[in-house]
Enzyme design. Structure first.
Site, short mmCIF file in Angstrom:
data_model
loop_
_atom_site.label_atom_id
_atom_site.label_comp_id
_atom_site.label_asym_id
_atom_site.label_seq_id
_atom_site.Cartn_x
_atom_site.Cartn_y
_atom_site.Cartn_z
N LYS A 84 41.74 57.17 51.05
CA LYS A 84 41.11 57.04 52.07
C LYS A 84 39.81 56.53 51.85
O LYS A 84 39.17 57.06 51.00
CB LYS A 84 41.22 58.16 52.89
CG LYS A 84 40.80 58.20 54.36
CD LYS A 84 40.66 59.62 55.08
CE LYS A 84 40.20 59.56 56.30
NZ LYS A 84 40.46 60.92 57.19
N SER A 159 41.89 60.80 61.73
CA SER A 159 41.27 59.72 61.22
C SER A 159 41.75 58.86 59.78
O SER A 159 41.35 57.98 59.23
CB SER A 159 39.71 60.17 60.65
OG SER A 159 39.65 61.00 59.67
N SER A 183 43.15 65.29 60.92
CA SER A 183 43.10 63.83 60.70
C SER A 183 44.30 63.32 59.60
O SER A 183 44.50 62.17 59.21
CB SER A 183 41.81 63.47 59.93
OG SER A 183 40.84 63.61 60.89
#
Length: 480
Positions: A84, A159, A183
Site C-alpha cells: 500500500k 483506504s 481500512s
C-alpha cells in the site's frame, strides 16, 4: 483451462518451491494483467516492473538452490505481494495518496517491507490509497479511483481500496494493506475478500511513521483465509522501538496452522445495532449478519444478541484523534495548497485540539477498550467473538462519499457507512471481514468478527471453518 492467477497464493508458493512455476513466469503474468486491466479498477499508484523482474530472478535462483540443497523456503517465496502506498519502500516513490508528495522517495524500508523482502515476495508496485488514508473511499487527486471489480461503477472502499481491487481483479494473489478505522475490512467487504486487522502491536508500524495513537496497523487482504494467515505470519513480529506489544503465538505455532485447525465451540455475541446513535443498517447488511449467525449456530457455536448502548461520545473522541493524525502528516509547506478539501478540513480540526483534549479523547477510547475487554474476558459469561455486519451499507457508487464542496459533510457521511469497524481500532482488538453474502445484484457484503486482544488465532480458525462451510474463493467477477 486454469490460469496462474486462478491459483491461491499458497498454491503459487508451493509450485515455485517444487519447480513447477518460475517466479519470473508468475511475475510476468501479473505485470501483463496489471498493464491490461488496471485502468479499469484503479488498483495501483506506482507499478515497479524493473524491481519486480529483478526480485523474481533472484527468487528463482534462490528456489533452485533451495531445491538442490534441500532447504526450506517461505510459503510465499516468489509470490507477488504489492504494498500500500502509505508504507515506505526504499528507492520507490511513496505518495501517501497525496498530490503534495508525488516526488517523495523514501530512503528506508518500513519494517513490513523488510519482512516481505525476507520472505522472498515480489513487489509489483504501490497500491492506491486516498490522501493519507483518511477517508473510507479511495479517490485522490493523483490516480483514478479504485473500483470494486464486482461493479466498476462502485467504489472499492478505503483506504486500502487499491490493494483490494488488485486482489479481487486478479492483478495480485494477495496484498499488504493497513487499517486505522476499517481500512482493511471496508474494502474486503465491498470487494468480496477476506481481510485481517491484527491486534495492536502484532505488526510493527516503524521505523519512521509510528502511529502513537495505536489506531492503525498493517495486515493482509486475500481471497482465502489460508493465504491471509500466511501473509500475517510474514508481517507479524516485534521490532525495536515499537510502542506496543502483544503476546506471541506459542513457540512453533503459526497463524497458517490455525487456518487448518477447527475452533472449539465458541460463544458469539451479535451486536443488536451500531454503537453510534441514529445509524440505519441496510437490509442487505443485516441479512448478511443474520446468515452468518445462522451458519455459526449450524456449526455448533452459541450466538446471543448483545445490546451495546449507542454512545455519541465514542465517535466524537475517535474523530478528534483522527483530526490530530491528519494534522501531523508530513506536508511540505510549499505544496499544502494541493491538499484535498477533506484533508485540509481534518488538519484544521486537528490543529485546534489541545494536548489535554487529545489526552481526554484517548482516555475515552481506552475506557471503551476496558469495557469491551471485560465483556469478552468475564469467566463464565464472557464472549469469544463479536459479530456485526462489516458495513452498514452495500458498496457505494464512485463519488458517493467524496464531497469537495462540503468536506465537513463528507467526514460526517463516513460514520453511517462504517459505524462498526472503528470500534476495533479504538480497542486494539483483532477483527476480520468475511465475504459470506452477496446481494441479489451480485454485490459482496462482508460480516465482521472481532476477537479478544491478541487472539487472531481463534478468528482465523473460525473464519476457515466458515469458508469450508460456505466457500467463496471460486466466486469471481466477470473481468477475472
Amino acid at each position: 483451462m486454469a490460469q496462474l492467477h486462478d491459483l491461491t497464493a499458497l498454491e503459487q508458493g508451493a509450485a515455485v518451491r517444487a519447480g513447477e512455476v518460475s517466479p519470473v513466469e508468475l511475475t510476468e503474468h501479473y505485470l501483463e494483467r496489471v498493464d491490461r486491466l488496471d485502468a479499469s479498477v484503479g488498483a495501483f499508484i506506482t507499478v515497479t516492473p524493473e524491481i519486480a523482474r529483478k526480485q523474481a530472478a533472484d527468487a528463482e535462483s534462490e528456489a533452485t538452490a533451495a531445491r538442490r540443497e534441500g532447504r526450506a523456503l517461505s510459503p510465499l517465496h516468489g509470490v507477488p505481494v504489492p504494498v500500500k502506498d502509505l508504507n515506505f519502500v526504499a528507492g520507490v516513490r511513496c505518495t501517501l495518496g497525496s498530490a503534495t508528495l508525488t516526488d517523495h522517495i523514501p530512503a528506508v524500508d518500513d519494517h513490513v517491507v523488510t519482512r516481505l523482502r525476507a520472505a522472498g515476495t515480489i513487489l509489483l508496485g504501490k497500491t492506491n490509497t486516498p490522501e493519507f488514508g483518511l477517508p473510507s473511499h479511495t479517490e485522490n487527486d493523483i490516480a483514478p479511483p479504485a473500483r470494486t471489480p464486482w461493479d466498476l461503477t462502485r467504489s472499492a472502499g478505503g483506504s486500502s481500496g487499491g490493494a483490494a481491487a488488485a486482489v479481487a481483479a486478479g492483478l495480485a494473489p494477495l496484498a499488504h494493506a493497513s487499517d486505522g478505522g476499517g481500512s482493511i475490512r471496508i474494502p474486503a467487504s465491498v470487494c468480496g475478500l477476506f481481510g485481517i486487522k491484527p491486534s495492536r502491536g502484532r505488526v510493527s508500524s516503524g521505523p519512521v511513521l509510528h502511529d502513537v495513537t495505536g489506531l492503525a496497523t498493517s495486515g493482509p487482504l486475500a481471497r482465502t483465509v489460508a493465504d491471509a494467515a500466511a501473509l500475517l505470519d510474514v508481517l507479524a513480529g516485534p521490532e525495536p522501538g515499537d510502542p506496543y506489544g502483544v503476546p506471541p503465538l506459542p513457540a512453533g505455532e503459526t497463524f497458517a496452522d490455525h487456518a487448518r485447525r477447527a475452533p472449539r465451540p465458541l460463544r458469539v455475541a451479535r451486536l443488536a445495532g451500531p454503537p453510534v446513535p441514529g445509524v440505519e443498517v441496510h437490509p442487505d447488511c443485516r441479512a448478511a449478519a443474520d446468515g452468518a449467525a445462522a451458519l455459526l449456530r449450524e456449526l455448533g457455536h452459541e450466538v446471543e444478541e448483545l445490546d451495546l448502548p449507542a454512545d455519541p461520545a465514542l465517535a466524537e473522541s475517535f474523530m478528534r484523534v483522527w483530526g490530530v493524525l491528519a494534522a501531523v502528516q508530513p506536508v511540505p509547506d510549499a505544496r499544502a495548497h494541493l491538499l484535498t478539501p477533506l484533508t485540509r478540513h481534518l488538519r484544521e480540526r486537528g490543529e485546534r485540539v489541545g494536548g489535554p483534549e487529545l489526552a481526554r479523547a484517548l482516555y475515552a477510547l481506552r475506557q471503551f477498550t476496558q469495557l469491551v475487554a471485560d465483556g469478552l474476558q468475564t469467566p463464565g459469561t464472557g464472549y469469544d467473538v463479536i459479530l456485526t455486519p462489516t458495513l452498514a451499507q452495500p458498496p457505494l457508487p464512485v463519488g458517493a462519499l467524496r464531497n469537495d464542496e462540503d468536506p465537513e459533510a463528507e467526514f460526517a457521511s463516513l460514520v453511517p457507512f462504517t459505524p462498526f469497524t472503528p470500534l476495533c481500532n479504538a480497542t486494539g482488538q483483532p477483527a476480520v471481514s468475511v465475504p459470506l453474502h452477496w446481494t441479489a445484484q451480485g454485490l459482496p457484503i462482508g460480516i465482521q468478527l472481532a476477537g479478544r486482544y491478541g487472539d487472531e488465532a481463534t478468528l482465523i480458525s473460525l473464519s476457515a471453518q466458515l469458508e469450508a462451510a460456505k466457500p467463496w474463493a471460486g466466486r469471481r467477477p466477470s473481468m477475472w
